[in-house]
Design an enzyme around this catalytic site. Sequence first.
Site, PDB file in Angstrom:
ATOM      1  N   ARG A 171     139.140  -7.761 -72.508  1.00  0.00           N
ATOM      2  CA  ARG A 171     140.035  -8.887 -72.787  1.00  0.00           C
ATOM      3  C   ARG A 171     139.596  -9.712 -73.987  1.00  0.00           C
ATOM      4  NH1 ARG A 171     138.636 -13.543 -71.017  1.00  0.00           N
ATOM      5  NH2 ARG A 171     140.652 -14.450 -70.565  1.00  0.00           N
TER       6      ARG A 171
ATOM      7  N   PRO B 287     121.071  -4.270 -60.283  1.00  0.00           N
ATOM      8  CA  PRO B 287     120.679  -5.640 -59.915  1.00  0.00           C
ATOM      9  C   PRO B 287     119.452  -6.130 -60.685  1.00  0.00           C
ATOM     10  CG  PRO B 287     120.960  -4.252 -57.964  1.00  0.00           C
ATOM     11  CD  PRO B 287     120.968  -3.346 -59.142  1.00  0.00           C
TER      12      PRO B 287
ATOM     13  N   GLU C 197     119.757   4.737 -53.992  1.00  0.00           N
ATOM     14  CA  GLU C 197     118.773   3.655 -54.158  1.00  0.00           C
ATOM     15  C   GLU C 197     118.490   3.357 -55.626  1.00  0.00           C
ATOM     16  OE1 GLU C 197     118.158   2.063 -51.321  1.00  0.00           O
ATOM     17  OE2 GLU C 197     119.512   3.630 -50.603  1.00  0.00           O
TER      18      GLU C 197
ATOM     19  N   ASP D  92     140.557 -20.112 -72.601  1.00  0.00           N
ATOM     20  CA  ASP D  92     140.297 -19.970 -71.173  1.00  0.00           C
ATOM     21  C   ASP D  92     138.906 -20.440 -70.775  1.00  0.00           C
ATOM     22  OD1 ASP D  92     138.408 -17.978 -71.452  1.00  0.00           O
ATOM     23  OD2 ASP D  92     139.919 -16.408 -71.358  1.00  0.00           O
TER      24      ASP D  92
HETATM   25  C1  4G3 Z   1     120.087   0.079 -57.643  1.00  0.00           C
HETATM   26  C2  4G3 Z   1     124.760  -3.090 -59.940  1.00  0.00           C
HETATM   27  C3  4G3 Z   1     121.410   0.024 -57.201  1.00  0.00           C
HETATM   28  C4  4G3 Z   1     119.814   0.561 -58.893  1.00  0.00           C
HETATM   29  C5  4G3 Z   1     124.590  -1.920 -59.222  1.00  0.00           C
HETATM   30  C6  4G3 Z   1     122.141   0.930 -59.247  1.00  0.00           C
HETATM   31  C7  4G3 Z   1     124.568  -4.317 -57.925  1.00  0.00           C
HETATM   32  C8  4G3 Z   1     124.764  -4.303 -59.284  1.00  0.00           C
HETATM   33  C9  4G3 Z   1     122.427   0.461 -57.994  1.00  0.00           C
HETATM   34  C10 4G3 Z   1     120.830   0.986 -59.681  1.00  0.00           C
HETATM   35  C11 4G3 Z   1     124.398  -1.993 -57.858  1.00  0.00           C
HETATM   36  C12 4G3 Z   1     124.943  -5.591 -60.038  1.00  0.00           C
HETATM   37  C13 4G3 Z   1     123.839   0.392 -57.554  1.00  0.00           C
HETATM   38  N1  4G3 Z   1     124.413  -3.189 -57.241  1.00  0.00           N
HETATM   39  N2  4G3 Z   1     124.589  -6.711 -59.435  1.00  0.00           N
HETATM   40  N3  4G3 Z   1     124.176  -0.918 -57.063  1.00  0.00           N
HETATM   41  O1  4G3 Z   1     125.376  -5.568 -61.155  1.00  0.00           O
HETATM   42  O2  4G3 Z   1     120.567   1.466 -60.904  1.00  0.00           O
END
Ligand code: 4G3
Length: 248
Positions: free
Chosen positions: A154, A89, A116, A169
Amino acid sequence: MYFDILTLFPGIFSSPFSESILARAREKGLLEINLINIRDYTHDKHNVADDYPYGGGAGMVMKIEPIYRAWEDIRQQRGEDSPVILLSPQGRRLDQTLVKDLSKERGLTLICGHYEGVDERVRQSIVTDEISIGDYVLTGGEIAAIVLVDAVARMIPGVLGDEQSRIEDSFYNGLLDYPHYTRPREFKGMEVPEILLSGHHGEIARWRRKQALKRTLLRRPDLLAEKELNPEDQELLKEIKAELEGGN
Ligand code: 4G3
């Protein structure tokens, strides 16, 4: 193009990459998916891949050593370095521009975090790009990796049967897609727009372009603001705005 995917849960990937367009792309040799189980690179008796966070707090953190060993093995086998992407994230938001750029690589290494997150030194030592598929949290990076692979695959020439579909697209040209119709001509009183039945290809193209512009204006004005409009598009947009003010 190849994808080396480091994960603790390789099973998550089996059906998404074994159906439909991605399955065909793999059969054609256009797409190679190499799943690497991080647990195979643990050295302890219980194959531990995560541990408690230094400093305390909730949850577990993925350890660096198995991830690092897996990456060393991959680059040795490939005989070349490819970008190493951590799905998280905290990453740069994925959009079609980034997807297009990624599709120009020979291959990518994806790291799927769980718990985490991963030890910060994974970022420091091997990650070249941190990418997020959107502003929400998932239980792991696997589903984000599936999204990224699908979007990038794709864009590889030959993966979509009809190359035009990739070019026409939604988003490829920075606009939302126009409305589509197929048979029947009428369903519960809802008709297919007359122009699409007319056979006038020039007028159909103009109508579709106008619909794409209208949708983008109404739903995603941010996209339109970024886009350079040619004189024809500017003319269509003037028509759209006049019609909207007239109450259409
Ligand atoms: C925290 C990607 C959580 C750190 C992974 C991985 C959302 C996304 C995680 C980490 C995730 C996204 C696993 N959540 N929005 N969770 O792309 O490295």
